[in-house]
Motif scaffolding. Structure first.
Motif, mmCIF file in Angstrom:
data_model
loop_
_atom_site.group_PDB
_atom_site.id
_atom_site.type_symbol
_atom_site.label_atom_id
_atom_site.label_comp_id
_atom_site.label_asym_id
_atom_site.label_seq_id
_atom_site.Cartn_x
_atom_site.Cartn_y
_atom_site.Cartn_z
ATOM 1 N N UNK A 573 0.823 -1.209 0.000
ATOM 2 C CA UNK A 573 0.000 0.000 0.000
ATOM 3 C C UNK A 573 0.853 1.253 0.000
ATOM 4 N N UNK A 574 1.985 1.202 0.692
ATOM 5 C CA UNK A 574 2.839 2.383 0.798
ATOM 6 C C UNK A 574 3.744 2.566 -0.406
ATOM 7 N N UNK A 575 4.091 1.473 -1.088
ATOM 8 C CA UNK A 575 5.102 1.535 -2.145
ATOM 9 C C UNK A 575 4.524 1.280 -3.537
ATOM 10 N N UNK A 576 3.543 0.384 -3.643
ATOM 11 C CA UNK A 576 3.037 -0.017 -4.956
ATOM 12 C C UNK A 576 1.756 0.683 -5.365
ATOM 13 N N UNK A 577 0.906 1.028 -4.419
ATOM 14 C CA UNK A 577 -0.392 1.621 -4.761
ATOM 15 C C UNK A 577 -0.197 2.889 -5.567
ATOM 16 N N UNK A 578 -0.888 2.963 -6.688
ATOM 17 C CA UNK A 578 -0.826 4.155 -7.521
ATOM 18 C C UNK A 578 0.378 4.224 -8.429
ATOM 19 N N UNK A 579 1.248 3.184 -8.367
ATOM 20 C CA UNK A 579 2.456 3.198 -9.199
ATOM 21 C C UNK A 579 2.151 2.837 -10.638
ATOM 22 N N UNK A 580 1.203 1.931 -10.837
ATOM 23 C CA UNK A 580 0.902 1.440 -12.175
ATOM 24 C C UNK A 580 -0.520 1.830 -12.547
ATOM 25 N N UNK A 581 -0.703 2.038 -13.834
ATOM 26 C CA UNK A 581 -2.009 2.492 -14.306
ATOM 27 C C UNK A 581 -3.088 1.433 -14.138
ATOM 28 N N UNK A 582 -2.768 0.193 -14.449
ATOM 29 C CA UNK A 582 -3.809 -0.828 -14.499
ATOM 30 C C UNK A 582 -3.779 -1.811 -13.338
ATOM 31 N N UNK A 583 -2.593 -2.207 -12.910
ATOM 32 C CA UNK A 583 -2.484 -3.281 -11.924
ATOM 33 C C UNK A 583 -1.372 -2.959 -10.942
ATOM 34 N N UNK A 584 -1.741 -2.636 -9.710
ATOM 35 C CA UNK A 584 -0.726 -2.253 -8.723
ATOM 36 C C UNK A 584 -0.176 -3.465 -7.995
ATOM 37 N N UNK A 585 -0.040 -4.577 -8.714
ATOM 38 C CA UNK A 585 0.630 -5.744 -8.151
ATOM 39 C C UNK A 585 2.078 -5.770 -8.610
ATOM 40 N N UNK A 586 2.941 -6.255 -7.751
ATOM 41 C CA UNK A 586 4.332 -6.443 -8.150
ATOM 42 C C UNK A 586 4.430 -7.657 -9.058
ATOM 43 N N UNK A 587 5.375 -7.614 -9.988
ATOM 44 C CA UNK A 587 5.618 -8.802 -10.810
ATOM 45 C C UNK A 587 6.141 -9.944 -9.955
ATOM 46 N N UNK A 588 6.936 -9.588 -8.952
ATOM 47 C CA UNK A 588 7.522 -10.660 -8.150
ATOM 48 C C UNK A 588 7.953 -10.133 -6.784
ATOM 49 N N UNK A 603 1.712 -9.919 3.747
ATOM 50 C CA UNK A 603 1.396 -9.103 2.572
ATOM 51 C C UNK A 603 0.150 -9.627 1.873
ATOM 52 N N UNK A 604 0.073 -10.941 1.765
ATOM 53 C CA UNK A 604 -1.077 -11.552 1.108
ATOM 54 C C UNK A 604 -2.362 -11.288 1.893
ATOM 55 N N UNK A 605 -2.314 -11.469 3.204
ATOM 56 C CA UNK A 605 -3.512 -11.311 4.028
ATOM 57 C C UNK A 605 -4.052 -9.885 3.962
ATOM 58 N N UNK A 606 -3.160 -8.897 4.099
ATOM 59 C CA UNK A 606 -3.624 -7.511 4.083
ATOM 60 C C UNK A 606 -4.143 -7.102 2.707
ATOM 61 N N UNK A 607 -3.466 -7.551 1.646
ATOM 62 C CA UNK A 607 -3.876 -7.169 0.300
ATOM 63 C C UNK A 607 -5.204 -7.821 -0.086
ATOM 64 N N UNK A 608 -5.355 -9.093 0.220
ATOM 65 C CA UNK A 608 -6.611 -9.770 -0.085
ATOM 66 C C UNK A 608 -7.754 -9.165 0.726
#
Length: 943
Positions: A573-588, A603-608
């Protein structure tokens, strides 16, 4: 300028060596190389070899010395010690390592790649575990950047938590210190650890903007974390209640499972206990037997907190009678034999029932008079150990707590924060330590007891790729066990849970308005403001009005902090959110296997919970760095390897300075999906290994994409050792050294060498960036200011794809193998070769390599390395009767299998009658005193 990164095979010459080896033969660094055919080994300069022939002394040879074109380079042959270290730092400076990440973020790129950095813990110095993790990530990032993707990689640090607090306070403890004083000391300690770790990561060549990192103690990060907290609270996923947690009496706080350290010497006391059935289950009440439920546990001290006994509905149960005293027990039928053996008596079966018939039974509590507990069905009951009936204490076990939640059982904790029984346990147990005398006392209060725990499997389907795939089951198993998560900690150093309590009623005040307001304050001032600001600022009138609460003075602020796994788990939420236009998931996400139960999971629990999707598309789980004996590293054992010593050297000759690229090579060559060994012997030996078995070839690109840098190394080593050193370098030396300087053959050879150098350098660059950039600095064909990492990935051209050329060379190599097998151990240059092929496709392919019937200078002759090659459709009638004959076939496969033709060929091998040329040393001269026609032409033109 002829420089190539290669390793010479035994007995063969190469243009250059696979770079310098450090002290004590310490390993291939793939560093600077000069031609291994030094001037002493060249024409007319004394003893040695040229083109596989012994060079002869003689004044005649010196006549042509200056006409032979030998390679020259300013590339350093060998650097060791401080010179090596200084050169690496110079390369970092000259090639802009510090600015590379920012440069690639500013360029336009169609595709993006995000590797989200799991925050290392800011509680100590950098170690080889950090090196394994950070270098593995950097290899992939550099590869993705080279092939044109815009890389998103922001390093971070996990800065809160009990270990940091304890280390920061040392012997002082918390006595007499305010929360703000404790937090200040902890912050200073964390900042010092971050500075040391960051400096090490930069020295290792890790590509990042080191001025733009994330830290879990930053106000902006804390605000993003509270936003996650708010979302989860609003959905009812976070609430205040009792539940069993891992508790540390010595530290006075709850612990996460990943923080636990088990004493391998500890032996649990296992006992059996009887729970008399005071109410038989209705469906078996007609039996009218006096029977006790028999249970087993390895934690007798939890018996006083018992609220139920669980059974498996689908299992079969028996009432059995002891042969020695006629006492009757209810146990699982399949456990009867084992229990009889343990009791040392026969057990006679009185009755057998389905587990489902036990519903409604009620037992007498074994230690608390007048207390009764029910028999309840539960899926976590197993038949592996115990009696098939499970003692259930909701305050002390997760499965037990789940049963209590389902059947609305009380959750009574009879243990205080210091690990002793409280008043709820009764006067006989109160104040006794549950792990020592309290446990012993409980054993005296009942006969026997049991608790069997197992996992209730709930298979979660995740659309996430996991490398290695075997790690997926571990992740799912841990997720299945975690139905609840205690996120509160009773410390000062952490992100405060934004909750207020009413002074009179104790009722909690927490909602989206209060949390949003606190999050904004944290963003502006940091979480220290929780103690610094007055309650009226934390709960301003406009917020109180929205929640219809009283005055701010009616409330006190809470003092619990969030679990640090919640801290780091909210990093998406602090680093990835809003970084990408379509999908704010990391590739890896890429971390060690300990994070299966840690950061991967939190990370999985909070994101889900907040977004209903995983924060990552794939997971890479690597092993730990261990000693050369495979043992965990320990200062007391003395097997700790310090990455700083690996790079800069230690006190003795067994600890030479290897530089950063060797540390990176160790990571790349290791099988990172298992534990990785490191030590003095491993560091000095791993780089000298010859690979006798070459693995199946796959493109370098695929290997990097699968985090398999070891395969990259093996592919390159095989290519350099076999295709280049043993084959290509051997056949081109003659035209490279002895053809006219501006001849088409020599220039084409230089072009190929430049392309090979460029391709190999780019292939190895993600692993060895210092060496690759140094090679690029010396390589031709680009502006001085340009660096390798700014020039892109390997560039292929359709010009190189000439139809039939590959098949022609493959056919020639098949003939070459037959030729060389006819003269085992002999010098091919001393022989003439006749090749007879019937008219057809194979003959046409060979004609493309040699147009004339006989030649000493054709491409076919060069491939054969023979004195002369004769190409004909049939063997000549006047063939030397002493000629060595051989036959073979070659399957031609053109246009993807559309054209397939198997052709036969014959060869005849005879010693050449030509003399050896004093300039090129080939057997192509008319007499020993004359130059061969090719050399005669070159020398005469020079004069």
């Amino acid at each position: 300028m002829l420089r190539l990164l290669c390793r010479s095979s035994a007995g063969s010459q190469t243009l250059v060596r696979w770079a310098r080896r450090s002290q004590r033969g310490g390993g291939l660094l793939l560093h600077g190389a000069r031609s291994c055919t030094s001037s002493r080994r060249c024409h007319g300069t004394g003893s040695g070899e040229v083109n596989g022939q012994p060079a002869e002394n003689g004044s005649g040879n010196a006549l042509y010395r200056d006409s032979v074109l030998l390679p020259k380079t300013e590339f350093p042959m060998k650097l060791t010690g401080q010179k090596l270290l200084d050169r690496e730092l110079q390369i970092q400076q000259e090639c802009g390592f510090a600015d590379l990440y920012s440069w690639q973020r500013e360029r336009k790129a169609k595709n993006k790649f995000c590797l989200h950095d799991g925050p290392p813990y800011a509680n100590g110095d950098p170690h080889v575990g950090h090196a394994l993790n950070k270098i593995l990530k950097d290899i992939r990032n550099r590869f993705e950047m080279l092939r044109g993707r815009q890389v998103h990689y922001i390093p971070g640090w996990d800065c809160h938590g009990l270990p940091i607090e304890l280390k920061a306070l040392g012997d002082l403890g918390t006595s007499g210190l305010s929360p703000l004083q404790i937090r200040q000391k902890a912050r200073e300690f964390a900042e010092g650890a971050i500075a040391r770790q960051k400096a090490a990561f930069q020295r290792w060549g890790v590509m990042a903007d080191w001025d733009q990192c994330y830290y879990t103690f930053d106000g902006t990060y804390e605000a993003a974390q509270l936003k996650v907290f708010q979302e989860m609270h609003s959905k009812g996923l976070i609430y205040q209640d009792y539940k069993p947690v891992f508790w540390s009496p010595s530290s006075g706080t709850a612990l996460a499972e990943a923080e636990l350290e088990y004493n391998p010497e500890h032996v649990s006391r296992a006992v059996y206990a009887t729970f008399p059935l005071v109410t038989l289950p209705p469906k078996i009440a007609s039996q009218k037997v006096n029977v006790s439920v028999l249970v087993w546990t390895t934690q007798p001290w939890t018996i006083p907190a018992n609220q139920a006994v669980c059974y498996m509905p689908n299992a079969q149960y028996s009432v059995v009678k002891r042969a020695d005293n006629s006492e009757k027990f209810l146990v699982a039928t399949e456990r009867t034999a084992s229990i009889a053996a343990l009791l040392g008596t026969d057990l006679q079966t009185v009755g057998v029932f389905a587990g489902s018939l036990l519903e409604g039974g009620i037992c007498k509590h074994p230690t608390i008079p007048d207390k009764q507990v029910p028999l309840l069905p539960a899926n976590h009951v197993t038949m592996v150990k115990g009696t098939g009936l499970v003692h259930t204490a909701p305050a002390h076990g997760m499965e037990d707590y789940s049963v209590a939640s389902q059947f609305k059982l009380p959750v009574e904790c009879m243990v205080d924060e210091d690990g002793t029984f409280n008043e709820l346990a009764g006067p006989e147990l109160q104040k006794l330590s549950v792990m020592t005398e309290g446990n012993d006392k409980v054993c005296f209060l009942f006969d026997d007891g049991s608790k069997v725990k197992d996992i209730q499997i709930i298979w979660t389907r995740l659309k996430v790729r996991v490398l290695p795939e075997s790690a997926r089951s571990s992740l799912l198993t841990m997720l299945d066990r975690r139905t609840y998560w205690c996120i509160s900690r009773q410390r000062s150093w952490g992100v405060l849970i934004p909750v207020f309590y009413h002074k009179e009623s104790g009722e909690a005040l927490i909602n989206k308005y209060t949390v949003s307001h606190i999050a904004q304050l944290f963003k502006e001032k940091g979480s220290d403001c929780w103690w610094e600001l007055p309650i009226e600022t934390l709960l301003p009138p406009e917020v109180l009005k929205k929640v219809k609460a009283g005055a701010a003075s009616d409330y006190v602020r809470g003092e619990d902090v969030l679990d640090i796994w919640f801290d780091s788990g909210a990093s998406w939420a602090a680093v990835l959110e809003g970084t990408f236009e379509s999908d704010s998931r990391a590739d890896v996400y890429v971390e060690g296997k300990d994070q299966i139960g840690g950061w991967f999971q939190s990370s999985l629990l909070t994101s889900v919970a907040v977004r209903n999707k995983a924060p990552y598309k794939s997971l890479v789980v690597h092993g730990f760095a261990v000693s050369e004996k495979g043992e965990k590293m320990s200062k007391s054992v003395g097997n700790v390897v310090d990455p700083d010593v690996v790079i800069n050297g230690g006190k003795g000759p067994t600890e030479p300075a290897y530089g950063a690229d060797v540390l990176r090579w160790w990571v790349a060559e290791s099988n990172v999906f298992s534990d990785v060994q490191i030590g003095p012997s491993a560091l000095s030996a791993v780089y000298l290994l010859e690979h006798s078995e070459i693995p199946a070839r796959k493109p370098v690109t695929d290997a990097y994409s699968e985090f398999d840098a070891g395969r990259v190394i093996r592919v390159l080593q095989a290519f350099i050792t076999r295709e280049l050193s043993s084959f290509y370098f051997s056949i081109i030396k003659d035209r490279l050294y002895c053809d006219a300087e501006d001849s088409l053959g020599r220039r084409s050879c230089q072009t190929v060498l430049e392309e090979i150098l460029d391709g190999v350098t780019r292939s190895i660059a993600p692993i060895l960036p210092h060496m690759a950039e140094e090679v690029y600095l010396h390589a031709p064909g680009h502006d001085k200011e340009e660096t390798l990492f700014k020039s892109g990935w390997i560039k292929s051209s359709s010009v190189w794809r000439r139809p039939g050329l590959e098949e022609a060379v493959e056919g020639a190599c098949a003939i070459r193998d037959s030729f060389l097998s006819s003269i085992p151990g002999k010098n091919a240059a001393r022989y003439d070769l006749t090749v007879a092929i019937e008219p057809g496709l194979l003959f046409e392919l060979m004609e493309s390599l040699q147009e004339e019937p006989t030649s000493t200078t054709s491409q076919l002759a060069e491939l054969m390395m023979a004195a002369r090659v004769n190409l004909a459709t049939k063997m000549p009638r006047d063939l030397d009767p002493e000629a060595l004959l051989n036959h073979g076939t070659f399957l031609i496969n053109l246009e993807g299998g559309v054209i397939r033709e198997e052709s036969a060929y014959s060869i005849a091998v005879t010693p050449t009658s030509a003399a050896r040329c004093p300039r090129c040393r080939r057997y192509t001269a008319n007499s020993a005193d004359c130059l061969c026609p090719r050399c005669q032409s070159i020398v005469s033109q020079a004069h």
